[in-house]
Design an enzyme around this catalytic site. Structure first.
Site, PDB file in Angstrom:
ATOM      1  N   SER A  69       0.883  -1.382   0.131  1.00  0.00           N
ATOM      2  CA  SER A  69      -0.018  -0.110  -0.151  1.00  0.00           C
ATOM      3  C   SER A  69       0.825   1.318   0.141  1.00  0.00           C
ATOM      4  CB  SER A  69      -0.880   0.057   1.218  1.00  0.00           C
ATOM      5  OG  SER A  69      -1.882  -0.917   1.105  1.00  0.00           O
ATOM      6  N   ALA A  70       0.296   2.381  -0.432  1.00  0.00           N
ATOM      7  CA  ALA A  70       0.798   3.733  -0.350  1.00  0.00           C
ATOM      8  C   ALA A  70       1.091   3.966   1.232  1.00  0.00           C
ATOM      9  CB  ALA A  70       0.002   4.687  -1.282  1.00  0.00           C
TER      10      ALA A  70
END
Length: 217
Positions: A69-70
């Protein structure tokens, strides 16, 4: 559970992580969350060929059709869960282990249990986490919809993958008054936070549109 660079390459990564954390401070106010993100070497969790992009604020592929994930999303999710030291946390979707490591910085590694559908990813995450000092995080391969009942109850639980709703067994394994967080939806997804009531029901709130890989199983 801290990373210290010893050569020029490591120093570059450390500087990039500091810059990333400064950017995240515009989105997240909780200093504990920012310190947790700053403590975890994200580049160690991505394939070597993508390490130059490790501190860009975006998801990156990690193999098996999955992504890390970012950073801003990991920080926002940790902020919404309001995790305290000693909270028992269930994560569904270990992936490469990065999000679990950030969670461990907030609650203690021994209090984090993570379930990954893919056996190869689960084993790789387990090895990476151990190498970085997070060996006390529990990681097992299995269907995330089943949670990890042997280690319940949990104070909080979250999904790192999108589902049509909170899995029923995941909800059951969270204590009354506990918190849940997940991307809910298929084509269109919304980040949904829920507080579990004493009657087993959920009080929900929505926190914006998101885009995650879909839950497997």
């Amino acid at each position: 559970m801290r990373f210290f660079g010893s050569d020029d390459g490591d120093a570059d990564f450390e500087a990039a992580r500091e810059r990333m954390t400064e950017r995240l401070a515009r989105r997240v106010d909780d200093d504990r969350v920012l310190e947790a993100v700053a403590a975890v070497p994200r580049h160690e969790f991505v394939p070597e060929g993508r390490r130059a992009s490790a501190y860009e604020d975006r998801p990156l592929p990690i193999g098996d059709g999955q992504t890390i994930s970012a950073p801003h999303m990991v920080a926002i999710m940790a902020d919404l869960l309001e995790l305290d030291p000693g909270d028992r946390v269930l994560e569904i979707g270990t992936g490469c282990g990065y999000h679990a490591a950030v969670t461990a910085e907030l609650v203690g590694a021994e209090h984090v249990c993570s379930v990954e559908y893919g056996e190869a990813l689960a084993e790789s995450a387990r090895e990476t986490l151990a190498e970085l000092g997070y060996e006390d995080i529990g990681v097992r391969a299995g269907d995330g919809r089943e949670g990890w009942p042997e280690r319940a109850p949990y104070d909080a639980a979250y999904l790192t993958c999108a589902a049509t709703d909170f899995p029923a067994q995941m909800v059951e394994q969270v204590s009354d008054g506990g918190r849940l967080l997940a991307p809910i939806g298929t084509a269109a997804q919304t980040l949904v936070h829920a507080d579990k009531r004493s009657d087993g029901g959920l009080d929900r709130s929505e926190h914006g549109a998101v885009r995650f890989v879909r839950m497997r199983g």
